[in-house]
Design a protein around this motif. Structure first.
Motif, PDB file in Angstrom:
ATOM      1  N   ILE A 172      49.225 -20.125 -37.675  1.00 25.19           N
ATOM      2  CA  ILE A 172      48.646 -21.459 -37.797  1.00 25.19           C
ATOM      3  C   ILE A 172      49.661 -22.539 -37.464  1.00 25.19           C
ATOM      4  O   ILE A 172      49.369 -23.472 -36.707  1.00 25.19           O
ATOM      5  N   ASN A 173      50.860 -22.430 -38.011  1.00 24.36           N
ATOM      6  CA  ASN A 173      51.866 -23.464 -37.740  1.00 24.36           C
ATOM      7  C   ASN A 173      52.447 -23.360 -36.340  1.00 24.36           C
ATOM      8  O   ASN A 173      52.845 -24.370 -35.755  1.00 24.36           O
ATOM      9  N   GLY A 174      52.492 -22.149 -35.794  1.00 28.02           N
ATOM     10  CA  GLY A 174      52.910 -22.019 -34.399  1.00 28.02           C
ATOM     11  C   GLY A 174      51.974 -22.775 -33.476  1.00 28.02           C
ATOM     12  O   GLY A 174      52.407 -23.511 -32.582  1.00 28.02           O
ATOM     13  N   CYS A 175      50.681 -22.642 -33.709  1.00 33.76           N
ATOM     14  CA  CYS A 175      49.698 -23.368 -32.897  1.00 33.76           C
ATOM     15  C   CYS A 175      49.742 -24.870 -33.169  1.00 33.76           C
ATOM     16  O   CYS A 175      49.627 -25.677 -32.241  1.00 33.76           O
ATOM     17  N   SER A 176      49.916 -25.256 -34.438  1.00 28.63           N
ATOM     18  CA  SER A 176      49.922 -26.673 -34.787  1.00 28.63           C
ATOM     19  C   SER A 176      51.067 -27.421 -34.111  1.00 28.63           C
ATOM     20  O   SER A 176      50.876 -28.520 -33.569  1.00 28.63           O
ATOM     21  N   VAL A 177      52.271 -26.836 -34.148  1.00 31.53           N
ATOM     22  CA  VAL A 177      53.447 -27.506 -33.585  1.00 31.53           C
ATOM     23  C   VAL A 177      53.303 -27.697 -32.079  1.00 31.53           C
ATOM     24  O   VAL A 177      53.688 -28.728 -31.525  1.00 31.53           O
ATOM     25  N   HIS A 178      52.727 -26.711 -31.396  1.00 31.06           N
ATOM     26  CA  HIS A 178      52.631 -26.770 -29.932  1.00 31.06           C
ATOM     27  C   HIS A 178      51.278 -27.287 -29.456  1.00 31.06           C
ATOM     28  O   HIS A 178      50.986 -27.238 -28.259  1.00 31.06           O
ATOM     29  N   PHE A 179      50.465 -27.795 -30.364  1.00 35.49           N
ATOM     30  CA  PHE A 179      49.123 -28.226 -29.985  1.00 35.49           C
ATOM     31  C   PHE A 179      49.165 -29.352 -28.955  1.00 35.49           C
ATOM     32  O   PHE A 179      48.446 -29.317 -27.943  1.00 35.49           O
ATOM     33  N   VAL A 180      50.011 -30.362 -29.187  1.00 39.20           N
ATOM     34  CA  VAL A 180      50.108 -31.485 -28.243  1.00 39.20           C
ATOM     35  C   VAL A 180      50.678 -31.039 -26.903  1.00 39.20           C
ATOM     36  O   VAL A 180      50.097 -31.328 -25.841  1.00 39.20           O
ATOM     37  N   PRO A 181      51.833 -30.325 -26.855  1.00 40.82           N
ATOM     38  CA  PRO A 181      52.325 -29.848 -25.556  1.00 40.82           C
ATOM     39  C   PRO A 181      51.331 -28.951 -24.826  1.00 40.82           C
ATOM     40  O   PRO A 181      51.212 -29.025 -23.602  1.00 40.82           O
ATOM     41  N   LEU A 182      50.603 -28.100 -25.576  1.00 36.42           N
ATOM     42  CA  LEU A 182      49.618 -27.219 -24.942  1.00 36.42           C
ATOM     43  C   LEU A 182      48.533 -28.032 -24.249  1.00 36.42           C
ATOM     44  O   LEU A 182      48.152 -27.742 -23.103  1.00 36.42           O
ATOM     45  N   LEU A 183      48.028 -29.073 -24.916  1.00 35.60           N
ATOM     46  CA  LEU A 183      46.977 -29.895 -24.315  1.00 35.60           C
ATOM     47  C   LEU A 183      47.494 -30.707 -23.136  1.00 35.60           C
ATOM     48  O   LEU A 183      46.797 -30.854 -22.124  1.00 35.60           O
ATOM     49  N   THR A 184      48.698 -31.266 -23.265  1.00 34.75           N
ATOM     50  CA  THR A 184      49.238 -32.052 -22.146  1.00 34.75           C
ATOM     51  C   THR A 184      49.504 -31.166 -20.934  1.00 34.75           C
ATOM     52  O   THR A 184      49.393 -31.625 -19.793  1.00 34.75           O
ATOM     53  N   ASP A 185      49.848 -29.889 -21.171  1.00 35.70           N
ATOM     54  CA  ASP A 185      49.992 -28.948 -20.049  1.00 35.70           C
ATOM     55  C   ASP A 185      48.668 -28.763 -19.307  1.00 35.70           C
ATOM     56  O   ASP A 185      48.657 -28.449 -18.119  1.00 35.70           O
ATOM     57  N   ARG A 186      47.558 -28.975 -20.001  1.00 34.72           N
ATOM     58  CA  ARG A 186      46.232 -28.824 -19.397  1.00 34.72           C
ATOM     59  C   ARG A 186      45.702 -30.138 -18.844  1.00 34.72           C
ATOM     60  O   ARG A 186      44.521 -30.251 -18.521  1.00 34.72           O
ATOM     61  N   GLY A 187      46.571 -31.152 -18.760  1.00 30.45           N
ATOM     62  CA  GLY A 187      46.199 -32.412 -18.152  1.00 30.45           C
ATOM     63  C   GLY A 187      45.671 -33.462 -19.103  1.00 30.45           C
ATOM     64  O   GLY A 187      45.236 -34.534 -18.669  1.00 30.45           O
ATOM     65  N   VAL A 188      45.707 -33.196 -20.411  1.00 31.28           N
ATOM     66  CA  VAL A 188      45.248 -34.180 -21.389  1.00 31.28           C
ATOM     67  C   VAL A 188      46.343 -35.223 -21.592  1.00 31.28           C
ATOM     68  O   VAL A 188      47.498 -34.860 -21.819  1.00 31.28           O
ATOM     69  N   PRO A 189      46.052 -36.530 -21.497  1.00 34.64           N
ATOM     70  CA  PRO A 189      47.078 -37.560 -21.722  1.00 34.64           C
ATOM     71  C   PRO A 189      47.704 -37.427 -23.108  1.00 34.64           C
ATOM     72  O   PRO A 189      47.041 -37.010 -24.068  1.00 34.64           O
ATOM     73  N   CYS A 202      57.660 -20.149 -45.200  1.00 33.05           N
ATOM     74  CA  CYS A 202      58.549 -20.898 -44.303  1.00 33.05           C
ATOM     75  C   CYS A 202      59.061 -20.032 -43.157  1.00 33.05           C
ATOM     76  O   CYS A 202      59.252 -20.519 -42.037  1.00 33.05           O
ATOM     77  N   LEU A 203      59.298 -18.742 -43.423  1.00 33.71           N
ATOM     78  CA  LEU A 203      59.727 -17.851 -42.343  1.00 33.71           C
ATOM     79  C   LEU A 203      58.670 -17.795 -41.247  1.00 33.71           C
ATOM     80  O   LEU A 203      58.995 -17.839 -40.055  1.00 33.71           O
ATOM     81  N   GLY A 204      57.418 -17.687 -41.653  1.00 31.07           N
ATOM     82  CA  GLY A 204      56.340 -17.721 -40.667  1.00 31.07           C
ATOM     83  C   GLY A 204      56.289 -19.035 -39.931  1.00 31.07           C
ATOM     84  O   GLY A 204      56.109 -19.083 -38.706  1.00 31.07           O
ATOM     85  N   THR A 205      56.446 -20.129 -40.678  1.00 33.35           N
ATOM     86  CA  THR A 205      56.451 -21.457 -40.068  1.00 33.35           C
ATOM     87  C   THR A 205      57.607 -21.608 -39.095  1.00 33.35           C
ATOM     88  O   THR A 205      57.500 -22.297 -38.073  1.00 33.35           O
ATOM     89  N   ALA A 206      58.744 -20.951 -39.404  1.00 34.14           N
ATOM     90  CA  ALA A 206      59.924 -21.050 -38.544  1.00 34.14           C
ATOM     91  C   ALA A 206      59.746 -20.284 -37.242  1.00 34.14           C
ATOM     92  O   ALA A 206      60.068 -20.787 -36.158  1.00 34.14           O
ATOM     93  N   PHE A 207      59.227 -19.071 -37.327  1.00 35.87           N
ATOM     94  CA  PHE A 207      59.164 -18.222 -36.137  1.00 35.87           C
ATOM     95  C   PHE A 207      57.912 -18.455 -35.294  1.00 35.87           C
ATOM     96  O   PHE A 207      57.915 -18.135 -34.098  1.00 35.87           O
ATOM     97  N   GLY A 208      56.854 -19.000 -35.891  1.00 33.38           N
ATOM     98  CA  GLY A 208      55.642 -19.273 -35.112  1.00 33.38           C
ATOM     99  C   GLY A 208      55.885 -20.220 -33.945  1.00 33.38           C
ATOM    100  O   GLY A 208      55.591 -19.880 -32.783  1.00 33.38           O
ATOM    101  N   PRO A 209      56.424 -21.429 -34.207  1.00 37.08           N
ATOM    102  CA  PRO A 209      56.711 -22.340 -33.093  1.00 37.08           C
ATOM    103  C   PRO A 209      57.713 -21.767 -32.089  1.00 37.08           C
ATOM    104  O   PRO A 209      57.601 -22.002 -30.882  1.00 37.08           O
TER     105      PRO A 209
END
Length: 431
Positions: free
Chosen positions: A243-260, A361-368
């Motif tokens: 969950i936190n891996g996806c949350s942290v990279h949510f903005v970069p993932l969308l901008t990679d797909r052309g979202v402002p 926290c370990l999961g939160t650390a390694f997910g992103p």
């Protein structure tokens, strides 16, 4: 005419909400994606290199959180949380001075991770558990909803600050918000009812003397030797990873797909809004339903959301993904707190919570980090998204084997540590 006064425990909930808004999750995890591209652009570092800084910060927090929990058990939530928040705010402001040196960048985030440990949910969960028994689930859900408010508001604040002032001054702004918020926490946070001559749930005991629920339960050593502890810990490690891996990279993932970038930040803020719903909803259900079943229910949403992200979601579909992932984020921290109170009691709550939150926290650390490495190696997040969906399914299965609530008084007197395997669908009042 005598007027009724609000039970002081609800003031503790309000103080906890303020503390959670400026806690480790909203400040470090949910805004990190906003700073990722500006840092990469200025210093020429890859996303995996930048993501490693967050991993280091969260790993440092995971190492020191059990120690902070032990300190909370001995000194009290208020005595730990307030100075910790002030130090955390100053540390975040200092990130505006970062030089173009990758090693110093990592050292700075290690220090920030250490400073963030007192600003985790540990002190607030301890205080709320002491103030509430009958309405414990709802009180925890409301207090931890502050993380959702922070996750909704702070990324947008960070985005506006970066756009208007640059990333360095944006970190200064974030630090100032933490320092100001610490004053709100200091206003009403109190450790337990007995300190004010009051009672949990505002219900006097038969003896008329304040009851201390923090005296009931297992010590940390016995909890760590139980099967229940490790089932819960493994489930929440996997959930945090995904969950936190996806949350942290949510903005970069969308901008990679052309979202402002601005639109991506607004879509990501839905995670915070859904988080609030998840926190309060899970808290309410915990007072009436068996906690592991509530956990599974809130873990299913992220499975669907992650699979939709894998399918190439943008626009409205991306909003749905953010909402589903946010519901999972919303249930995590208060579920951990409630599960500890029901399975292990409050006697060593801070330390036990510290160990479980350390695994979280370990999961939160390694997910992103996994997301960043996957994107760097393949140019896409797809492989890691599939892995994360599988992690969430395994987490659901683990929670189904936790077992029914134990008799904490009997366990404290020396009976077996592991609760029986059969499930209980009710029994919401805490021992």
């Amino acid at each position: 005419m005598k007027t009724s006064r609000m039970f002081y425990g609800w003031w503790v909930v309000i103080a906890s909400i303020m503390g959670m808004i400026i806690s480790q999750g909203p400040v470090l995890v949910f805004t990190f994606g906003i700073f990722m591209k500006p840092l990469s652009a200025e210093f020429g570092w890859s996303r995996s290199q930048v993501s490693l800084a967050l991993t280091i910060a969260i790993l440092t927090a995971a190492i020191f959180t059990p120690w902070i929990g032990r300190l909370i058990d001995r000194k009290g939530a208020r005595q730990v949380a307030i100075p910790a928040l002030l130090l955390f705010g100053v540390g975040i402001m200092s990130l505006g001075l970062l030089p173009a040196n990758l090693v110093l960048f990592y050292i700075a985030f290690a220090v920030i991770g250490l400073l963030s440990t007192g600003g985790t949910p540990t002190p607030y969960a301890m205080a709320v558990n002491c103030w509430f028994i009958r309405r414990r689930g709802l009180a925890l859900g409301l207090s931890m909803a502050g993380i959702g408010l922070g996750a909704a508001l702070l990324p947008m604040l960070a985005q506006h600050a970066v756009a208007a002032l640059g990333w360095r001054w944006a970190y200064v702004v974030m630090g100032l918000v933490i320092v100001l918020g610490a004053g709100g926490v200091a206003w009403k946070l109190q450790n337990k009812p007995a300190d004010l001559g009051l009672f949990p749930d505002n219900q006097p005991t038969a003896s008329g003397l304040p009851h201390s629920p923090d005296k009931v339960g297992l010590n940390a050593g016995r909890a760590l030797r139980s099967r229940t502890f490790w089932l819960i810990g493994a489930a929440f490690f996997l959930a945090a990873l995904a969950i936190n891996g996806c949350s942290v990279h949510f903005v970069p993932l969308l901008t990679d797909r052309g979202v402002p970038a601005g639109e991506a930040a607004r879509i990501a803020s839905i995670i915070g809004i859904a988080l609030i719903i998840g926190r309060v909803g899970a808290g309410y259900l915990l007072d009436y339903l068996f906690a592991p079943f509530v956990t599974v229910f809130f873990f299913i949403g992220p499975v669907i959301g992650i699979l939709l992200l894998y399918s190439g979601a943008t626009g409205v579909t991306a909003m749905i993904c953010a909402a589903l992932i946010g519901l999972g984020v919303g249930a995590e921290v208060d579920l951990i707190a409630y599960l500890i109170a029901r399975y292990f009691g409050l006697r060593a709550f801070g330390e036990i919570y510290g160990y479980l939150f350390g695994l979280f926290c370990l999961g939160t650390a390694f997910g992103p980090l996994l997301m960043g490495v996957g994107q760097t190696l393949t140019g896409s997040y797809d492989a890691v998204l599939l892995l994360f969906a599988c992690c969430m399914v395994v987490a659901c299965v683990l929670m189904l084997f936790v077992g029914r609530y134990p008799d904490l008084h009997a366990l404290q007197k020396g009976s077996t540590v592991s609760p029986p395997a059969s499930h209980a669908l009710s029994g919401s009042s805490a021992s």
